[in-house]
Design a protein around this motif. Structure first.
Motif, PDB file in Angstrom:
ATOM      1  N   SER A 127     -30.841   6.543   7.716  1.00 26.46           N
ATOM      2  CA  SER A 127     -29.752   7.450   7.350  1.00 26.46           C
ATOM      3  C   SER A 127     -30.250   8.438   6.308  1.00 26.46           C
ATOM      4  CB  SER A 127     -28.588   6.628   6.781  1.00 26.46           C
ATOM      5  OG  SER A 127     -27.549   7.469   6.336  1.00 26.46           O
ATOM      6  N   CYS A 128     -29.676   9.650   6.329  1.00 27.66           N
ATOM      7  CA  CYS A 128     -30.057  10.642   5.328  1.00 27.66           C
ATOM      8  C   CYS A 128     -28.885  11.587   5.098  1.00 27.66           C
ATOM      9  CB  CYS A 128     -31.288  11.426   5.779  1.00 27.66           C
ATOM     10  SG  CYS A 128     -31.055  12.310   7.339  1.00 27.66           S
ATOM     11  N   CYS A 129     -28.842  12.181   3.906  1.00 33.67           N
ATOM     12  CA  CYS A 129     -27.780  13.138   3.608  1.00 33.67           C
ATOM     13  C   CYS A 129     -28.228  14.043   2.475  1.00 33.67           C
ATOM     14  CB  CYS A 129     -26.480  12.429   3.256  1.00 33.67           C
ATOM     15  SG  CYS A 129     -26.610  11.339   1.815  1.00 33.67           S
ATOM     16  N   LEU A 130     -27.525  15.154   2.323  1.00 34.14           N
ATOM     17  CA  LEU A 130     -27.726  16.078   1.205  1.00 34.14           C
ATOM     18  C   LEU A 130     -26.419  16.183   0.443  1.00 34.14           C
ATOM     19  CD1 LEU A 130     -29.592  18.797   3.256  1.00 34.14           C
ATOM     20  CD2 LEU A 130     -30.609  17.563   1.336  1.00 34.14           C
ATOM     21  N   ASP A 131     -26.501  16.486  -0.866  1.00 29.13           N
ATOM     22  CA  ASP A 131     -25.251  16.686  -1.585  1.00 29.13           C
ATOM     23  C   ASP A 131     -24.702  18.086  -1.289  1.00 29.13           C
ATOM     24  OD1 ASP A 131     -26.548  18.474  -3.286  1.00 29.13           O
ATOM     25  OD2 ASP A 131     -26.546  17.147  -5.026  1.00 29.13           O
ATOM     26  N   THR A 132     -23.516  18.368  -1.794  1.00 27.77           N
ATOM     27  CA  THR A 132     -22.800  19.599  -1.432  1.00 27.77           C
ATOM     28  C   THR A 132     -23.609  20.856  -1.728  1.00 27.77           C
ATOM     29  OG1 THR A 132     -20.779  18.405  -2.002  1.00 27.77           O
ATOM     30  CG2 THR A 132     -20.565  20.768  -1.673  1.00 27.77           C
ATOM     31  N   SER A 179     -20.601  11.715  -2.303  1.00 30.91           N
ATOM     32  CA  SER A 179     -19.211  12.169  -2.398  1.00 30.91           C
ATOM     33  C   SER A 179     -19.200  13.695  -2.457  1.00 30.91           C
ATOM     34  CB  SER A 179     -18.551  11.586  -3.651  1.00 30.91           C
ATOM     35  OG  SER A 179     -19.259  11.973  -4.819  1.00 30.91           O
ATOM     36  N   GLU A 180     -18.060  14.263  -2.095  1.00 26.54           N
ATOM     37  CA  GLU A 180     -17.936  15.725  -2.054  1.00 26.54           C
ATOM     38  C   GLU A 180     -18.223  16.343  -3.426  1.00 26.54           C
ATOM     39  OE1 GLU A 180     -14.503  19.029  -0.991  1.00 26.54           O
ATOM     40  OE2 GLU A 180     -14.178  16.943  -0.412  1.00 26.54           O
ATOM     41  N   ASP A 181     -17.808  15.632  -4.508  1.00 32.90           N
ATOM     42  CA  ASP A 181     -18.043  16.175  -5.855  1.00 32.90           C
ATOM     43  C   ASP A 181     -19.463  15.902  -6.355  1.00 32.90           C
ATOM     44  OD1 ASP A 181     -18.154  13.524  -6.702  1.00 32.90           O
ATOM     45  OD2 ASP A 181     -16.244  13.567  -7.759  1.00 32.90           O
ATOM     46  N   THR A 182     -20.290  15.275  -5.522  1.00 33.25           N
ATOM     47  CA  THR A 182     -21.723  14.990  -5.743  1.00 33.25           C
ATOM     48  C   THR A 182     -21.996  13.908  -6.791  1.00 33.25           C
ATOM     49  OG1 THR A 182     -22.273  16.598  -7.503  1.00 33.25           O
ATOM     50  CG2 THR A 182     -22.233  17.430  -5.238  1.00 33.25           C
ATOM     51  N   HIS A 183     -20.959  13.314  -7.396  1.00 36.83           N
ATOM     52  CA  HIS A 183     -21.181  12.373  -8.497  1.00 36.83           C
ATOM     53  C   HIS A 183     -21.455  10.940  -8.018  1.00 36.83           C
ATOM     54  CE1 HIS A 183     -20.279  15.476 -11.239  1.00 36.83           C
ATOM     55  NE2 HIS A 183     -18.976  15.497 -11.045  1.00 36.83           N
ATOM     56  N   LEU A 184     -21.119  10.637  -6.753  1.00 34.52           N
ATOM     57  CA  LEU A 184     -21.227   9.257  -6.270  1.00 34.52           C
ATOM     58  C   LEU A 184     -22.065   9.188  -5.003  1.00 34.52           C
ATOM     59  CD1 LEU A 184     -17.431   8.354  -6.627  1.00 34.52           C
ATOM     60  CD2 LEU A 184     -19.252   7.839  -8.275  1.00 34.52           C
ATOM     61  N   LEU A 185     -22.777   8.066  -4.843  1.00 37.66           N
ATOM     62  CA  LEU A 185     -23.500   7.795  -3.595  1.00 37.66           C
ATOM     63  C   LEU A 185     -22.979   6.488  -3.022  1.00 37.66           C
ATOM     64  CD1 LEU A 185     -25.839   8.563  -1.614  1.00 37.66           C
ATOM     65  CD2 LEU A 185     -27.250   6.946  -2.912  1.00 37.66           C
ATOM     66  N   LEU A 186     -22.585   6.541  -1.762  1.00 37.12           N
ATOM     67  CA  LEU A 186     -22.057   5.381  -1.039  1.00 37.12           C
ATOM     68  C   LEU A 186     -23.137   4.845  -0.106  1.00 37.12           C
ATOM     69  CD1 LEU A 186     -19.676   3.657   0.192  1.00 37.12           C
ATOM     70  CD2 LEU A 186     -19.148   5.672   1.589  1.00 37.12           C
ATOM     71  N   THR A 187     -23.337   3.527  -0.089  1.00 44.35           N
ATOM     72  CA  THR A 187     -24.310   2.932   0.835  1.00 44.35           C
ATOM     73  C   THR A 187     -23.680   1.753   1.574  1.00 44.35           C
ATOM     74  OG1 THR A 187     -25.219   1.294  -0.732  1.00 44.35           O
ATOM     75  CG2 THR A 187     -26.223   3.499  -0.734  1.00 44.35           C
TER      76      THR A 187
END
Length: 342
Positions: free
Chosen positions: A66-71, A111-119
């Motif tokens: 899995s991979c993602c970028l912040d907003t 998270s949309e506000d970039t403060h949290l990472l969910l795993t």
């Protein structure tokens, strides 16, 4: 006759093993970006418009699922079979944090506000890490009913969505209480769940079915049976009038959202398609496959509505210098990378 035109995609090489996840950033002042996860253990960042390789995040010791970028596309995250989730500086490629788990990490999302990472993953536990206090212990939600396959945030980070690889359904969690408040029922395990850009729909793929759910009231809006087992689906983000599907038949299908009729079928991959995602402007979409390539397809045939497609985004095409400015800090030279991947 327009339908009969053969689409010629941009083909992005670099991964030496299957590509299993793709994620587009929103449009940023420097354009938009595409990150890919592969079983080769090396997530890659690309210019989302051209597919040009920017850099590779090196440090995992197992397949990356899995991979993602912040907003703002300033940080990347990846979940791996090496029992870790890592957070990276997307400008330099440096590893910022490594969060150790007790089993394979299958899914991650900022998270949309970039403060949290969910795993989430094979441990069956959803964890929320505070990016402002990365050394603090993560918050754990109630135990998930199965191995977590996908995760996402919705409702301005008030709700978490998850699906499991060993049972059907999408579960919606209240972030405040950490408990499941709703389950969207599906027959087969949901292998792909996407919250639409306008937050109105949740698009899911389960078995040979693609479903669209109302993201606020959770009712089923549309359900279409597909010609084969599908692994991933994505809704066009601007008008919402089309959706794309990838799966076992190695093709990337484009369908009409309102009728379910197939509009285009893109052939080119040499293995099952594991992931498909629309670019944030809706003018193109990417597919990742067992064959190790990413292909970027234009929604309308070249030079048909090219100008409109660029302008409907409300953003001019990104200049080369702008992208170069964003990426010049990346510390892996391209030549070395190609040799390493070759």
């Amino acid at each position: 006759m327009e339908k009969k035109k053969v689409a010629v995609p941009l083909v992005c090489h670099g991964h030496s093993r299957p590509v299993v996840d793709l994620f587009y950033s929103p449009v940023t002042p420097d354009g938009y970006f595409l990150i890919s996860a592969s079983k080769d253990g090396n997530p890659m960042l690309r210019n989302g418009e051209t597919g040009d390789w920017i850099g590779t995040f090196q440090g995992h010791k197992g397949a990356v699922w899995s991979c993602c970028l912040d907003t703002n596309a300033l940080r990347a995250a990846s979940g791996s079979a090496d029992f870790s989730a890592k957070v990276w500086d997307a400008l330099t490629g440096d590893e910022l944090h490594s969060f150790e788990h007790k089993h394979i990490v299958r899914a991650c999302a900022f998270s949309e506000d970039t403060h949290l990472l969910l795993t989430g993953g094979v441990e069956k536990i959803l964890r929320v890490y505070d990016m402002n206090r990365p050394d603090a212990a993560p918050r754990e939600l109630d135990k998930a009913p199965g191995n977590v396959r996908t995760v996402a945030w919705l409702h301005s980070d008030q709700t978490i969505l998850s699906s499991c690889s060993d049972m059907g359904g999408v579960r919606l969690w209240d972030v405040r209480t950490g408990k499941i408040v709703q389950t969207l029922e599906t027959k087969a395990p949901v292998t792909s769940a996407e919250v639409s850009q306008d937050s109105r729909f949740i698009t899911t793929a389960d078995g040979s079915s693609v479903k669209f759910w109302d993201a606020n009231h959770f009712g089923l809006v549309k359900s279409y049976d597909m010609p084969c087992t599908v692994e991933s689906a994505s809704l066009e983000p601007k008008s919402g009038s089309k959706f794309i599907v990838g799966g076992e038949d190695m093709w990337v299908h484009v369908f009409d959202f309102f009728t379910g009729e197939e509009i285009t079928c893109n052939k080119g991959h040499h293995g099952p398609v594991h992931c498909v995602r629309f670019a944030p402007g809706g003018e193109s979409y990417a597919s990742g496959s067992e064959d190790g390539t990413i292909r970027i397809w234009q929604l309308s045939p070249p030079n048909a509505d090219d100008n409109e497609a660029v302008n409907s985004n409300g953003k001019p095409t990104v200049g080369v210098n702008e992208v170069a400015r964003k990426i010049e800090g990346f510390h892996i030279p391209k030549e070395e990378e190609q040799q390493a991947e070759g």
